[in-house]
Scaffold this active site. Sequence first.
Site, PDB file in Angstrom:
ATOM      1  N   GLU A 195       4.367  -0.243   5.065  1.00 41.79           N
ATOM      2  CA  GLU A 195       4.152   0.479   6.324  1.00 41.79           C
ATOM      3  C   GLU A 195       4.012   1.986   6.145  1.00 41.79           C
ATOM      4  OE1 GLU A 195       6.020   0.815  10.861  1.00 41.79           O
ATOM      5  OE2 GLU A 195       6.957  -0.523   9.411  1.00 41.79           O
TER       6      GLU A 195
ATOM      7  N   PRO B 145       0.779  -1.248   0.000  1.00 43.90           N
ATOM      8  CA  PRO B 145       0.000   0.000   0.000  1.00 43.90           C
ATOM      9  C   PRO B 145       0.809   1.296   0.000  1.00 43.90           C
ATOM     10  CG  PRO B 145      -0.381  -1.264   2.032  1.00 43.90           C
ATOM     11  CD  PRO B 145       0.554  -2.053   1.205  1.00 43.90           C
ATOM     12  N   PHE B 146       2.111   1.226   0.316  1.00 44.16           N
ATOM     13  CA  PHE B 146       2.899   2.458   0.363  1.00 44.16           C
ATOM     14  C   PHE B 146       4.137   2.354  -0.532  1.00 44.16           C
ATOM     15  CE2 PHE B 146       0.572   1.882   4.317  1.00 44.16           C
ATOM     16  CZ  PHE B 146      -0.292   2.960   4.196  1.00 44.16           C
TER      17      PHE B 146
ATOM     18  N   LYS C 202       4.661  -4.487  13.583  1.00 37.04           N
ATOM     19  CA  LYS C 202       5.526  -5.374  14.363  1.00 37.04           C
ATOM     20  C   LYS C 202       4.816  -6.715  14.421  1.00 37.04           C
ATOM     21  CE  LYS C 202       9.436  -3.791  15.428  1.00 37.04           C
ATOM     22  NZ  LYS C 202       9.645  -3.585  14.010  1.00 37.04           N
TER      23      LYS C 202
END
Length: 418
Positions: free
Chosen positions: A221, A203-204, A237
């Site tokens: 992230e 997504p990033f 995490k």
Amino acid sequence: MKTTQNISHFKQKALHWANQFEVCCFLDSNDYKDAYSAYDFIIAADARHELKCLAGNAFDQLKNFYAANKQWIFGFFGYDLKNEIEDLHSNNPDHLNFPDLYFFVPKYLIAFKNGKAEVLIGPESILAEIDSFEHQIEVKSKKVTITQRLSKDQYVQKVEALRDHIVRGDIYEVNFCQEFFSENAEIDPVQTFEALNQVSPTPFAGYFKVQGKYILSATPERFLCKRGSKLTSQPIKGTAKRSLDPSEDEAIKSRLRNDIKEQAENVMIVDLVRHDLTKSAVKGSVTVDELFGIYSFPQVHQMISTISCELSPEVHFIDSIKNAFPMGSMTGAPKVKAMKLIEEYEVTKRGIYSGSFGCISPDGDFDFNVVIRSILYNAGSSYLSFQVGGAITYQSNAVLEYEECLLKASAILKVLGS
């Protein structure tokens, strides 16, 4: 405004078109929908104005740069900006030589949402120019021979030494990373990024080029975003390898969700992020919106938590980035002591790795990722590097941590043909 039937074809054309310029940035959500992303993908090309600086007063320079331009700016924060935030230093070797902070005002900006391409900066005619653009391959990518900076034994010894610090009470958790590199790498950056984005769509994801230096990122992230007066951080995490067997994959997912060790790692970082956001928040507004969310990507399941707050009107939005930087998921707890130990036990300067890149809009909204699962490349010196790491806690098993590093590296190794 242009409606596009073949989105992937337009995306590919746009990236090749943008890459002809000395500077460009491409941010891609890969169709992951969330409540915070403004566009499906956005591409900025050519620099009208730029800011390049080393740690010292970089965040203040960025404030001035934004105030002078008050429009879309794209850029990155290197991990070693920590040295201007805290009394820290970075003496490990750096073979990539990215600036600590770099931002630019683009001459051209195209955003894509719901099947429509929109020119935000520049003439409408650039959409037709992109459609007809014929790209040249920069260099034929060759198989890249990758070397590990640490042997397995060295890695295990360092993890055990860090666990000793935890036993002594110096820290609770530390993110420890190792470098994989190639000294004579010849790659076509766009082709390599496209292959990475296909093997591991996240997504990033993003592509950043600045004067012969490249970030080719498949990061899952988000570091920090701002929408109106709301700040949101989504630390990762907790990692588990996926299975091709659907029922086994569901079982792995369930085990990750209920894994006490992974939850302990995650909640320590959630507490750290809450603390970082408190520095910028309206009193009492920091909330954990989701704890231990499990999200699935092609190679791995990840445990992701979401923390948000209302930005205090007395805090400049760039200070809210500074107050949370570097991100908790890539440092440890307590944060400053963890960063000192990272410097002591890692053997390579992190530079842009575990930093962040993204964009700031004219109204002061922003979205920045975490530079992990990313190939970093200096075309001038033919040096290619990527780093992988994980959270070391008291419960950590050094050999299993090493294997998790290899899992995180698998998509990049596949793309590089190693």
